[in-house]
Design an enzyme around this catalytic site. Sequence first.
Site, PDB file in Angstrom:
ATOM      1  N   TYR A 148       0.872  -1.241  -0.042  1.00 26.88           N
ATOM      2  CA  TYR A 148      -0.026   0.034   0.077  1.00 26.88           C
ATOM      3  C   TYR A 148       0.999   1.250   0.252  1.00 26.88           C
ATOM      4  CZ  TYR A 148      -4.355  -2.680   1.067  1.00 26.88           C
ATOM      5  OH  TYR A 148      -5.139  -3.614   1.250  1.00 26.88           O
ATOM      6  N   LYS A 215       4.079 -14.389   4.657  1.00 26.28           N
ATOM      7  CA  LYS A 215       4.259 -15.336   3.646  1.00 26.28           C
ATOM      8  C   LYS A 215       5.761 -15.443   3.379  1.00 26.28           C
ATOM      9  CE  LYS A 215       2.565 -18.523   0.697  1.00 26.28           C
ATOM     10  NZ  LYS A 215       1.776 -19.562   0.857  1.00 26.28           N
ATOM     11  N   ASP A 248      -2.150 -17.500   4.124  1.00 25.46           N
ATOM     12  CA  ASP A 248      -3.220 -18.604   3.568  1.00 25.46           C
ATOM     13  C   ASP A 248      -3.721 -19.556   4.601  1.00 25.46           C
ATOM     14  OD1 ASP A 248      -0.715 -19.659   3.256  1.00 25.46           O
ATOM     15  OD2 ASP A 248      -0.911 -20.430   1.456  1.00 25.46           O
ATOM     16  N   ASP A 272      -5.436  -6.227   5.961  1.00 25.36           N
ATOM     17  CA  ASP A 272      -6.617  -5.661   5.587  1.00 25.36           C
ATOM     18  C   ASP A 272      -7.654  -6.694   5.041  1.00 25.36           C
ATOM     19  OD1 ASP A 272      -7.936  -3.381   5.122  1.00 25.36           O
ATOM     20  OD2 ASP A 272      -7.157  -2.885   3.163  1.00 25.36           O
TER      21      ASP A 272
END
Length: 384
Positions: A148, A215, A248, A272
């Site tokens: 972002y 991740k 995930d 988010d």
Amino acid sequence: MVAVHPRRSNATIVQVGDDELNGALPHRVTLIPGDGIGPDVIDAARRALEATGVAFEWDRQEAGAELFEREGDPMPPSVIESIRERGVALKGPTSTPRGAGFRSINLALRQQLDLYAGIRPCKAYPGVATARAGTDLTIVRMNHEDLYAGIEYAHSSPEAAALRDLIASSDGSRLADDVGLSIKPISISASRRVARRAFEYARASGRSTVTAVHKATVMRHTDGLFLRAVSEVADEYANIAFDDRLVDSMAAELVAHPERCDVLVAPVLYGDVLSDIGAALVGGLGMAPGFSVGDGCAVFEAVHGSAPRHRGRDRANPSAAMLSGALLLRHLGEHAAADRLEGAIAAVIEEGRTVTYDVVRKQTAPVGTRAYADAVVERLASPP
Ligand code: NAD
């Protein structure tokens, strides 16, 4: 008793409660109604806060799309000045026009006030039929950096071509000529300070575990760095357990077993997405409060946006704004009042007779924003 403060503009209202009668000074808070459903839900939250008996001196500031249409400026400098001076704001949602217009007011507030952490509790209240019982978790996300950061290059730009060339010459990866690029910067310092916020929040709210979401298996130099920085901060908090989870797998765990999740800390994008899942788990956006905080200021606001189709219809659920108000009370050290406010909201929702369309149960007619707020205020005034 309501009085206009003699030394301030007539936009400033002083609500005098029991505390001031007992000698306590009112809390000075910036109040930003925003646009769309903002004025409706913020008015409800303000009334509920005042009904706790805590004294406030509100400095009402306008910002948002409606102000932009009227005056050509969505956020005058007085908004930032007011929050800097008071350190605390209660804010309604503000619309960001798609395409031309102005940049997000939230982004501007986060950047100018360095509100580096976004804190979003997700708690299921009995009576919200769509909520997953037992959900009581909090997502703490970075507000700066990550994908972002806004560092992007169109596929056709000379900068994208130069970056493609740099990548090809440095590690041999040849990207297609029509690749656009969004850069993901994550720093050790920003990771550390959001981690510290997550652990401090956990400590202050009696939580047991902080989980870093990442991740790192794929993005070693950004998510891997984030994970290492959070792990180092975890060493400073011996009484709070720490673990980590791939994003995930965390998303699946949230949906399957939200009751096992406690405090999650994540970079912006994962935070988010996970907080929208969290909002869905507790009954939707009308039930999801939050705040953004830095070292100097904190801005309390619901996760939801301005829901323009409900604007001026006395229809939106103000629970998220009111629960953001309860978080504000905790931030101000008014824990007993925060408990009373949260308890009143929970009781009215559980009773189910005076609730808005999004949480109403079958065979009951929904009420509007104001009537729901009246029920919370009444409950605060005369608890059972
Ligand atoms: P939104 O959250 O405004 O609305 C999505 C849907 O959620 C609504 O149509 C409505 O059905 C439901 N909803 C939201 N809040 C509700 C409430 N309090 N009670 C009942 N139902 C509620 O999201 P959007 O439509 O994507 O965004 C609308 C505008 O809000 C955009 O301009 C966006 O930029 C802005 N926005 C602002 C903020 C903020 O100021 N914090 C946050 C998100 C979006």
